[in-house]
Enzyme design. Structure first.
Site, PDB file in Angstrom:
ATOM      1  N   LYS A  73      45.842  38.525  41.225  1.00 17.70           N
ATOM      2  CA  LYS A  73      44.500  37.850  41.165  1.00 17.70           C
ATOM      3  C   LYS A  73      43.965  37.849  39.982  1.00 17.70           C
ATOM      4  O   LYS A  73      43.631  38.959  39.267  1.00 17.70           O
ATOM      5  CB  LYS A  73      43.539  38.386  42.292  1.00 17.70           C
ATOM      6  CG  LYS A  73      42.292  37.547  42.830  1.00 17.70           C
ATOM      7  CD  LYS A  73      41.564  38.456  44.027  1.00 17.70           C
ATOM      8  CE  LYS A  73      40.439  37.551  44.314  1.00 17.70           C
ATOM      9  NZ  LYS A  73      39.818  38.333  45.469  1.00 17.70           N
TER      10      LYS A  73
ATOM     11  N   PHE B  80      34.662  29.390  44.530  1.00 15.15           N
ATOM     12  CA  PHE B  80      33.693  30.103  45.212  1.00 15.15           C
ATOM     13  C   PHE B  80      32.591  29.241  45.704  1.00 15.15           C
ATOM     14  O   PHE B  80      31.732  29.066  44.777  1.00 15.15           O
ATOM     15  CB  PHE B  80      33.054  31.411  44.182  1.00 15.15           C
ATOM     16  CG  PHE B  80      34.055  32.426  43.992  1.00 15.15           C
ATOM     17  CD1 PHE B  80      35.304  32.317  44.208  1.00 15.15           C
ATOM     18  CD2 PHE B  80      33.216  33.551  43.629  1.00 15.15           C
ATOM     19  CE1 PHE B  80      36.105  33.556  43.989  1.00 15.15           C
ATOM     20  CE2 PHE B  80      34.123  34.789  43.563  1.00 15.15           C
ATOM     21  CZ  PHE B  80      35.634  34.579  43.819  1.00 15.15           C
TER      22      PHE B  80
ATOM     23  N   THR C 282      41.099  33.302  40.490  1.00 12.85           N
ATOM     24  CA  THR C 282      39.641  33.571  41.223  1.00 12.85           C
ATOM     25  C   THR C 282      38.544  33.196  40.236  1.00 12.85           C
ATOM     26  O   THR C 282      38.629  32.922  39.116  1.00 12.85           O
ATOM     27  CB  THR C 282      39.639  34.949  41.567  1.00 12.85           C
ATOM     28  OG1 THR C 282      38.466  35.137  42.466  1.00 12.85           O
ATOM     29  CG2 THR C 282      39.647  35.867  40.417  1.00 12.85           C
TER      30      THR C 282
ATOM     31  N   GLU D 268      43.459  42.567  42.533  1.00 10.63           N
ATOM     32  CA  GLU D 268      42.951  41.889  41.303  1.00 10.63           C
ATOM     33  C   GLU D 268      43.411  42.668  40.069  1.00 10.63           C
ATOM     34  O   GLU D 268      43.233  44.018  39.986  1.00 10.63           O
ATOM     35  CB  GLU D 268      41.594  41.729  41.509  1.00 10.63           C
ATOM     36  CG  GLU D 268      40.634  41.180  40.457  1.00 10.63           C
ATOM     37  CD  GLU D 268      39.528  40.374  40.959  1.00 10.63           C
ATOM     38  OE1 GLU D 268      38.789  39.878  40.212  1.00 10.63           O
ATOM     39  OE2 GLU D 268      39.341  40.275  42.063  1.00 10.63           O
TER      40      GLU D 268
END
Length: 321
Positions: free
Chosen positions: A137, A183, A161, A101
């Site tokens: 990410k 998510f 994400t 990330e």
């Protein structure tokens, strides 16, 4: 941790692998090794938790030494080093991708995101890790999506994400993203709080329904982008999404699935009815996201949480510099 995944070949986890790629949602590579997933994904929250465990003291010491030798922000350099050290170890455990990330504090900085992506890849080069094994990410803000477009055009694979809405997914597909991560659990959390509901049946779960809609849109228009459902709260959510391209699952839920017997039917088809094509220019994207209170709130909250954990990771390392 009990390695039930290997002891019970007829379990639900093994059946699930027949429909979806299983990804380990953890920074602990010993836990990853136990369940033999295809991919793994990390973020500052996961690395911060793993870095506190005694078995990873050597990696933390390496990161601290790297930070001491760095110019500029030594704590940030140490944190970046630790992220890539964990990534290197995980690459040795999984056969395909490891997501790493970008600092969430860069979520509204396209140029900064692109620059850090290349710093992370350079760090992996230094560690002898093939950059083709790494997914960068990035948060699914407008600026993050623009960064992904630039990176993907230059051959850098990205995982978008903190995804909560169809327009984020459509824009990521139009940007050429390799992977998107809607998510599930955080969507459900929002609706539970706002509707005063304690729990949803899987077929009525807002998080499950959102991912099904996103998956259907991606498949209907033939995008090569893969959908990886993330942030599960229970195994029923996972089983309701069997057939999604990828499922990233915590060790706790992997263990539950490994101990569950019985067949796992495919729940998501490869394609369904063609939905309306979404506009993904900046004005349309910002309007659609603004009109979705859940997505707006959860995206902002997610960025704040990841940024706070990044700062906590840097503070932990700074104390040792």
């Amino acid at each position: 941790m009990q390695d039930t995944a290997k002891k019970s070949p007829g379990n639900a986890l093994e059946a699930l692998r027949g429909h979806s790629v299983v990804v380990a949602d953890t920074g602990e590579f010993e836990a990853i090794r136990a369940f033999a997933p295809t991919d793994a994904t990390t973020n500052p929250t996961l690395v911060l938790a793993a870095a506190k465990l005694p078995e990873y003291e050597g990696l933390v010491a390496d990161a601290v030494a790297h930070g001491r030798a760095a110019s500029g922000d030594r704590a940030a350099a140490a944190a970046s080093r630790l992220m890539t050290l964990f990534g290197r170890e995980i690459v040795g455990v999984v056969p395909r991708y490891v997501s790493t990330e970008v600092d969430a504090r860069l979520s509204f900085d396209t140029a900064g995101t692109v620059a850090q992506a290349y710093r992370l890849l350079a760090a992996y080069d230094e560690l002898g890790v093939d950059r083709d094994r790494i997914l960068i990410k990035i948060a699914s803000t407008w600026e993050g999506l623009r960064a992904a477009r630039v990176l993907e055009s230059q051959g850098v694979r990205c995982n978008l994400t903190l995804m909560f809405s169809p327009v984020q997914a459509a824009a990521a597909c139009d940007a050429g993203a390799t992977l998107i991560s809607p998510f599930v659990g955080r969507i459900t959390d929002w609706y539970k709080a706002h509707e005063g509901v304690e729990a949803y049946a899987p077929e009525a779960d807002p998080g499950v329904l959102s991912v099904r809609r996103i998956h259907g849109y991606v498949k209907a228009y033939g995008y090569p982008t893969q959908v990886m459902a993330a942030s599960f709260r229970n195994r029923d959510q996972i089983l309701a999404l069997a057939g999604c391209d990828l499922l990233t699952i915590s060790p706790k839920l992997l263990d539950e699935l490994a101990g569950l017997s019985g067949p796992v039917p495919r729940r998501l088809p490869d394609a369904g009815a063609e939905p309306a094509r979404m506009r993904t220019d900046e004005a349309a994207f910002r309007r659609a996201l603004n009109d979705d209170a859940m997505a707006t709130e959860k995206l902002a909250e997610g960025i704040r949480r990841f940024a706070a954990d990044q700062e906590a990771l840097e503070a932990m390392l700074a104390a040792q510099l």
